[in-house]
Design a protein around this motif. Structure first.
Motif, mmCIF file in Angstrom:
data_model
loop_
_atom_site.group_PDB
_atom_site.id
_atom_site.type_symbol
_atom_site.label_atom_id
_atom_site.label_comp_id
_atom_site.label_asym_id
_atom_site.label_seq_id
_atom_site.Cartn_x
_atom_site.Cartn_y
_atom_site.Cartn_z
ATOM 1 N N SER A 268 39.108 47.232 19.007
ATOM 2 C CA SER A 268 38.908 46.369 18.190
ATOM 3 C C SER A 268 37.791 45.012 17.907
ATOM 4 O O SER A 268 37.615 44.279 19.207
ATOM 5 C CB SER A 268 40.502 45.370 17.439
ATOM 6 O OG SER A 268 40.619 44.704 18.333
ATOM 7 N N ILE A 269 37.033 45.212 16.773
ATOM 8 C CA ILE A 269 36.591 43.567 16.751
ATOM 9 C C ILE A 269 36.926 42.528 17.133
ATOM 10 O O ILE A 269 36.715 41.571 17.853
ATOM 11 C CB ILE A 269 36.087 43.962 15.381
ATOM 12 C CG1 ILE A 269 35.292 45.058 14.668
ATOM 13 C CG2 ILE A 269 34.930 43.253 15.357
ATOM 14 C CD1 ILE A 269 34.366 45.780 16.137
ATOM 15 N N TYR A 306 26.566 51.033 12.406
ATOM 16 C CA TYR A 306 27.681 51.200 11.845
ATOM 17 C C TYR A 306 27.282 51.663 10.448
ATOM 18 O O TYR A 306 28.309 52.451 9.097
ATOM 19 C CB TYR A 306 28.110 49.394 11.841
ATOM 20 C CG TYR A 306 29.324 49.433 10.700
ATOM 21 C CD1 TYR A 306 30.551 50.639 10.941
ATOM 22 C CD2 TYR A 306 28.956 48.895 9.295
ATOM 23 C CE1 TYR A 306 31.949 49.761 9.499
ATOM 24 C CE2 TYR A 306 30.416 49.273 8.231
ATOM 25 C CZ TYR A 306 31.128 49.454 8.714
ATOM 26 O OH TYR A 306 32.246 49.049 7.393
ATOM 27 N N ASN A 324 38.292 46.441 8.682
ATOM 28 C CA ASN A 324 39.153 44.751 9.071
ATOM 29 C C ASN A 324 38.589 44.383 10.570
ATOM 30 O O ASN A 324 38.643 45.499 10.834
ATOM 31 C CB ASN A 324 39.923 44.297 8.545
ATOM 32 C CG ASN A 324 41.243 44.564 9.278
ATOM 33 O OD1 ASN A 324 41.814 45.441 10.443
ATOM 34 N ND2 ASN A 324 42.440 45.391 8.337
ATOM 35 N N LEU A 325 38.819 43.480 11.417
ATOM 36 C CA LEU A 325 38.822 43.270 12.658
ATOM 37 C C LEU A 325 39.830 43.601 13.719
ATOM 38 O O LEU A 325 39.642 44.371 14.319
ATOM 39 C CB LEU A 325 38.943 41.361 12.711
ATOM 40 C CG LEU A 325 38.290 40.693 12.402
ATOM 41 C CD1 LEU A 325 38.713 39.081 11.983
ATOM 42 C CD2 LEU A 325 36.854 40.831 13.614
ATOM 43 N N TRP A 342 32.567 54.887 16.473
ATOM 44 C CA TRP A 342 33.218 53.810 16.171
ATOM 45 C C TRP A 342 34.894 54.810 15.621
ATOM 46 O O TRP A 342 34.875 55.740 15.068
ATOM 47 C CB TRP A 342 32.826 53.518 14.087
ATOM 48 C CG TRP A 342 31.512 52.533 14.396
ATOM 49 C CD1 TRP A 342 29.940 52.845 14.536
ATOM 50 C CD2 TRP A 342 31.280 51.364 14.844
ATOM 51 N NE1 TRP A 342 29.749 51.514 14.802
ATOM 52 C CE2 TRP A 342 30.199 50.773 14.975
ATOM 53 C CE3 TRP A 342 32.486 50.222 14.878
ATOM 54 C CZ2 TRP A 342 30.229 49.598 14.810
ATOM 55 C CZ3 TRP A 342 31.998 49.021 15.124
ATOM 56 C CH2 TRP A 342 30.420 48.455 15.402
ATOM 57 N N TYR A 393 33.450 44.666 5.974
ATOM 58 C CA TYR A 393 32.586 43.792 7.027
ATOM 59 C C TYR A 393 31.416 42.850 7.283
ATOM 60 O O TYR A 393 31.642 42.306 8.308
ATOM 61 C CB TYR A 393 31.881 45.365 7.038
ATOM 62 C CG TYR A 393 30.856 45.615 8.303
ATOM 63 C CD1 TYR A 393 31.273 46.151 9.483
ATOM 64 C CD2 TYR A 393 29.324 45.807 8.055
ATOM 65 C CE1 TYR A 393 30.970 46.346 10.600
ATOM 66 C CE2 TYR A 393 28.265 45.473 9.566
ATOM 67 C CZ TYR A 393 29.609 46.500 10.811
ATOM 68 O OH TYR A 393 28.514 46.245 11.694
ATOM 69 N N GLN A 396 33.882 39.503 7.421
ATOM 70 C CA GLN A 396 35.057 39.871 8.467
ATOM 71 C C GLN A 396 34.303 39.821 9.724
ATOM 72 O O GLN A 396 35.423 39.465 10.398
ATOM 73 C CB GLN A 396 35.982 40.362 8.372
ATOM 74 C CG GLN A 396 37.326 40.087 6.686
ATOM 75 C CD GLN A 396 38.139 40.394 7.009
ATOM 76 O OE1 GLN A 396 39.298 41.406 7.760
ATOM 77 N NE2 GLN A 396 39.169 40.403 5.352
ATOM 78 N N ILE A 397 33.326 41.094 9.779
ATOM 79 C CA ILE A 397 33.205 40.817 11.071
ATOM 80 C C ILE A 397 31.900 40.552 11.897
ATOM 81 O O ILE A 397 31.282 40.225 12.299
ATOM 82 C CB ILE A 397 33.623 43.127 11.308
ATOM 83 C CG1 ILE A 397 34.603 43.372 10.792
ATOM 84 C CG2 ILE A 397 32.594 43.419 12.310
ATOM 85 C CD1 ILE A 397 34.657 44.518 10.596
ATOM 86 N N MET A 401 30.429 37.757 13.828
ATOM 87 C CA MET A 401 30.390 38.216 14.742
ATOM 88 C C MET A 401 28.426 37.378 15.379
ATOM 89 O O MET A 401 28.306 36.837 16.724
ATOM 90 C CB MET A 401 30.166 39.331 15.377
ATOM 91 C CG MET A 401 29.754 39.879 17.028
ATOM 92 S SD MET A 401 30.285 41.886 17.363
ATOM 93 C CE MET A 401 31.395 41.655 17.080
#
Length: 567
Positions: A268-269, A306, A324-325, A342, A393, A396-397, A401
């Motif tokens: 998971s992220i 993505y 989500n993460l 993914w 995306y 939160q990601i 990151m």
């Protein structure tokens, strides 16, 4: 004592031979006091290597602090939180077939399916799993059904990163394939969000999985997408005295063979962001193994890979999701090299855009089983392409990151970070302009994304390629729409502006105002059968159609002109 010994021996033999055997079980149960029987996951656990590795990553590498201290606040027993690596016996009730509603897809793995049922005196019963913390909550069932207690059950369980999603395995037979059971808990998350698995969630998850099954693994793989399949669900249909207002059911999520056999790693992220505050994020190891710089890694995978997947599955097929993460997962080889694939977890979180799906009839057919706007979350999901990117995306990601990488990698400069953020916004904006008919000059953001969602909904028209018949506005039509609203089968897309026109298509009724869709109701199965059996018409509307001329011919254009003049 001898009788007790015999019963325990008999249950052990029954478990060894499997649940497809006939059996007569004793209703006698013993109280499972929460936290009394908790064990620890061990290295020598009787689990396939891939499952053990996945469980370790789920429990130990999820940095939940990234959500903030209050995000996971709950009244649950801390002994059962994933970070404590608990292992416990998983009890269950045996629900007779006539009292249960068992949902499943054709893709349900037989190796999992045969662990979900048991025969008692030749009658099929389904297993409703009970978390130790919720044993008292389900006491009302003990008057009616056999309860297989912690001493009798053949199952061990341990939580994934989610407290109520448990990896379940047969503790007596290592040949049985483990699976994930998302079960109901009478506990609340922050803001009193209950953790019961509702009937609507179960039906929605199974329907969404059927859509993915129709697309097929081969085509999904070409889109760089894989799944944790959710292939079965269970609720109790029968009402019981003393039952709580909401009792909840369960979902079964499968562990794909490539993870089970340790052929690939699925992170998971949240795992990639790493729980180790004093060491580099786990993503740094993945970037190193990719052979790319941090900048090129983000450009290749977090942007191009993505968004290409997002365009194929969402913008082209109408399958919106919330990345989500925890539920967006990234695939690598065993030596941590990215594959470009993914994975989606939590199929129930998919939000279908039926206006897009209507172009691909086989997909929209799935939601005509019940046609429920509530069960399938059809209301207004035409705009979820925006929310999926802006709120999930990008926020939160991606931003999180990239900012974290910039802290850890001195070669990733401030200018490069801004270039990456501009690049993903630019590519996303171009995509939604193309597919949603927008003309945005810049990407939606947290300030204006709701306004843009309203814009998407307000300008949604009926695809010209869809065959349709215009229906007169009569009392019969009003009654039909009113009944659809009562049954939660009417989707109010946007406010009516001016006079409305109504059209029947192969999949439902559309209300059009000023050439834009303001409402729609899918046919349910009975209506679809009636439509097909009556020359593509519902009986009540048989004599109430308006013949649509061929508007491409000269006669057609004249007819259309005079028809409008008469109106």
């Amino acid at each position: 004592m001898k009788l007790r010994f015999f019963l325990l021996w008999f249950l052990a033999v029954l478990t060894f031979y499997g649940c497809e055997r006939n059996a007569i079980l004793s209703p006698k149960v013993s109280r499972f006091i929460a936290s009394e029987h908790i064990l620890k996951i061990e290295e020598k656990e009787n689990l396939a290597r891939g499952v053990k590795e996945f469980l370790h990553e789920e429990q130990n590498l999820h940095n939940k602090e990234i959500w903030g201290q209050e995000a996971s606040h709950s009244n649950r027993n801390p002994s059962y939180i994933p970070e404590n690596n608990p292992k416990f016996s998983l009890p269950y009730y045996l629900i007779p077939e006539e009292d249960a509603h068992f949902f499943f897809t054709d893709s349900l793995d037989p190796r999992v399916a045969d662990q979900l049922v048991m025969k008692i005196s030749g009658k099929k019963h389904f297993k409703l799993f009970v978390h130790p913390e919720s044993e008292v909550y389900y006491d009302f069932l003990k008057r009616s059904y056999n309860y297989i207690s912690h001493e009798q059950t053949e199952f061990f369980a341990s939580p994934t990163s989610s407290y109520r999603s448990l990896i379940v395995w047969n503790r007596n037979n290592g040949e049985r394939k483990p699976f994930i059971a998302k079960i109901s808990l009478d506990k609340n998350l922050v803001d009193n969000i209950d953790r019961l698995v509702s009937e609507n969630e179960i039906e929605r998850s199974i329907a969404n999985q059927k859509v993915f099954d129709l697309i097929g693994d081969k085509k999904l793989n070409s889109m760089n997408l894989k799944l944790f399949p959710e292939t079965a669900g269970l609720i109790i249909d029968k009402s019981h005295s003393g039952a709580p207002e909401k009792s909840g059911g369960q979902l079964i999520r499968e562990i794909p063979d490539e993870v089970f056999r340790s052929e690939k790693k699925w992170f998971s992220i949240l795992v990639l962001m790493s729980p180790h505050s004093t060491s580099a994020p786990f993503i740094m190891d993945v970037i190193k193994q990719s052979g790319l710089s941090s900048y090129d890694f983000v450009k290749t995978y977090m942007i191009d890979s993505y968004l290409d997947m997002f365009e194929e599955i969402s913008l082209k097929n109408g399958i919106n999701f919330e990345p989500n993460l925890q539920n967006l997962v990234f695939e690598t080889t065993n030596d941590l090299k990215p594959t470009g694939k993914w994975i989606l977890r939590d199929v129930g979180g998919v939000l279908p855009d039926i206006f897009n799906m209507a172009k691909k009839k086989e997909l929209i057919d799935v939601y005509m089983e019940k046609a429920s706007a509530v069960k399938y979350k059809l209301q207004g999901k035409r705009a979820s392409y925006i929310n999926s990117y802006v709120f999930f995306y990008k926020r939160q990601i991606f931003d999180m990151m990239v900012n974290e990488l910039a802290k850890r990698d001195p070669t990733l400069t401030t200018e490069q970070v801004q270039t990456l953020k501009n690049t993903i916004d630019s590519k996303y904006t171009k995509m939604i302009n193309t597919h949603l008919g927008l003309n945005l000059k810049s990407a939606p953001n947290l300030v204006d994304y709701k306004r843009i969602e309203e814009m998407v909904i307000a300008q949604t028209g009926l695809d010209e390629k869809i065959s349709k018949k215009e229906i007169k506005d009569t009392d019969n039509l009003k009654t039909f729409i009113e009944n659809k609203k009562i049954r939660n089968e009417w989707i109010e897309l946007s406010p009516q502006k001016g006079k409305s026109e109504f059209y029947l298509t192969n999949h439902g009724l559309y209300q059009i105002s000023n050439k834009k869709i303001v409402g729609i109701a899918l046919f349910n199965r009975d209506e679809q059968e009636e439509y097909n059996a009556n020359d593509k018409m519902l009986i009540n509307f048989k004599m109430l159609t308006i013949e649509a001329p061929d508007k491409t011919s000269c006669l057609g254009m004249m007819s259309s002109f005079f028809t409008r003049m008469i109106k």
